[in-house]
Design a protein around this motif. Sequence first.
Motif, PDB file in Angstrom:
ATOM      1  N   GLY A  54       0.820  -1.217   0.000  1.00 34.03           N
ATOM      2  CA  GLY A  54       0.000   0.000   0.000  1.00 34.03           C
ATOM      3  C   GLY A  54       0.847   1.259   0.000  1.00 34.03           C
ATOM      4  O   GLY A  54       0.538   2.232  -0.697  1.00 34.03           O
ATOM      5  N   LEU A  55       1.951   1.252   0.744  1.00 35.64           N
ATOM      6  CA  LEU A  55       2.843   2.411   0.774  1.00 35.64           C
ATOM      7  C   LEU A  55       3.512   2.621  -0.588  1.00 35.64           C
ATOM      8  O   LEU A  55       3.607   3.748  -1.079  1.00 35.64           O
ATOM      9  N   ARG A  58       0.933   3.998  -2.950  1.00 33.62           N
ATOM     10  CA  ARG A  58       0.687   5.418  -2.690  1.00 33.62           C
ATOM     11  C   ARG A  58       1.806   6.279  -3.289  1.00 33.62           C
ATOM     12  O   ARG A  58       1.547   7.308  -3.912  1.00 33.62           O
ATOM     13  N   GLU A  59       3.062   5.850  -3.120  1.00 36.80           N
ATOM     14  CA  GLU A  59       4.200   6.584  -3.689  1.00 36.80           C
ATOM     15  C   GLU A  59       4.124   6.602  -5.220  1.00 36.80           C
ATOM     16  O   GLU A  59       4.383   7.632  -5.847  1.00 36.80           O
ATOM     17  N   GLU A  61       1.401   6.279  -7.102  1.00 40.29           N
ATOM     18  CA  GLU A  61       0.292   7.130  -7.532  1.00 40.29           C
ATOM     19  C   GLU A  61       0.628   8.606  -7.393  1.00 40.29           C
ATOM     20  O   GLU A  61       0.229   9.421  -8.223  1.00 40.29           O
ATOM     21  N   ALA A  62       1.398   8.973  -6.366  1.00 38.71           N
ATOM     22  CA  ALA A  62       1.814  10.374  -6.207  1.00 38.71           C
ATOM     23  C   ALA A  62       2.779  10.764  -7.342  1.00 38.71           C
ATOM     24  O   ALA A  62       2.658  11.849  -7.921  1.00 38.71           O
ATOM     25  N   ARG A 166       2.101   0.659 -11.237  1.00 42.34           N
ATOM     26  CA  ARG A 166       0.829   0.780 -10.524  1.00 42.34           C
ATOM     27  C   ARG A 166      -0.030  -0.465 -10.732  1.00 42.34           C
ATOM     28  O   ARG A 166      -0.604  -1.005  -9.780  1.00 42.34           O
ATOM     29  N   LYS A 173      -1.542  -6.311  -4.422  1.00 42.86           N
ATOM     30  CA  LYS A 173      -2.449  -6.002  -3.310  1.00 42.86           C
ATOM     31  C   LYS A 173      -3.657  -6.936  -3.327  1.00 42.86           C
ATOM     32  O   LYS A 173      -4.054  -7.468  -2.289  1.00 42.86           O
TER      33      LYS A 173
END
Length: 194
Positions: A54-55, A58-59, A61-62, A166, A173
């Motif tokens: 998940g981390l 998130r990175e 996607e940013a 991604r 996931k």
Amino acid sequence: MADGSLSTPGAVSRRSLLSVAASIPVASAAAGASLPSRVPQPVFALLDRYRDTGLRLRETEAARARTLLSIPESLCPGPTGTGTVTGWPEWTPEEMAALGLPPTMSRRPSQAELTRHFRQSLHPDPAKQGETKRLHKARIVALRKRCDLQKEWYGRTGLDDLNRRRARLLEEKRGIERDLMALMIGPGRAATDA
């Protein structure tokens, strides 16, 4: 019938079950407490992998969002006008008019939409079909050029790599979620055992 529903919960109940399963062990681990005796070690290992994935997601996607800002807006994914998002490039009203497309058509037409418009525009008189075919061919050529430009931008900025990363992380996931569900409600287990 009830037993079958417990072994194959719906998407909403899976999310709820995952949240409940994660909350107590994660809270205990974060507080530095020892592992609760009723929570199996494999569940903790999966939850740890889930958090790490998940981390990283998130990175990614940013980074993807930052990269999209460096690409011309007309080449980025965007709304179709029907509430959905598409990856097709956007045309200006002037470009669409120059290609003989109606103003009611989506400004992000797909090749299928252009072909559908072509078929609907065909005149029954064979003498008048030549101009319609010429226009359709020009539209397809213009679309391909725009898509090539879009592809060039995606490759140059690294967006293609970010999109692949991604997709890989999302699949990872989902796999962890499936493994966790199998551990928690597999054969001989009830959801409340975890």
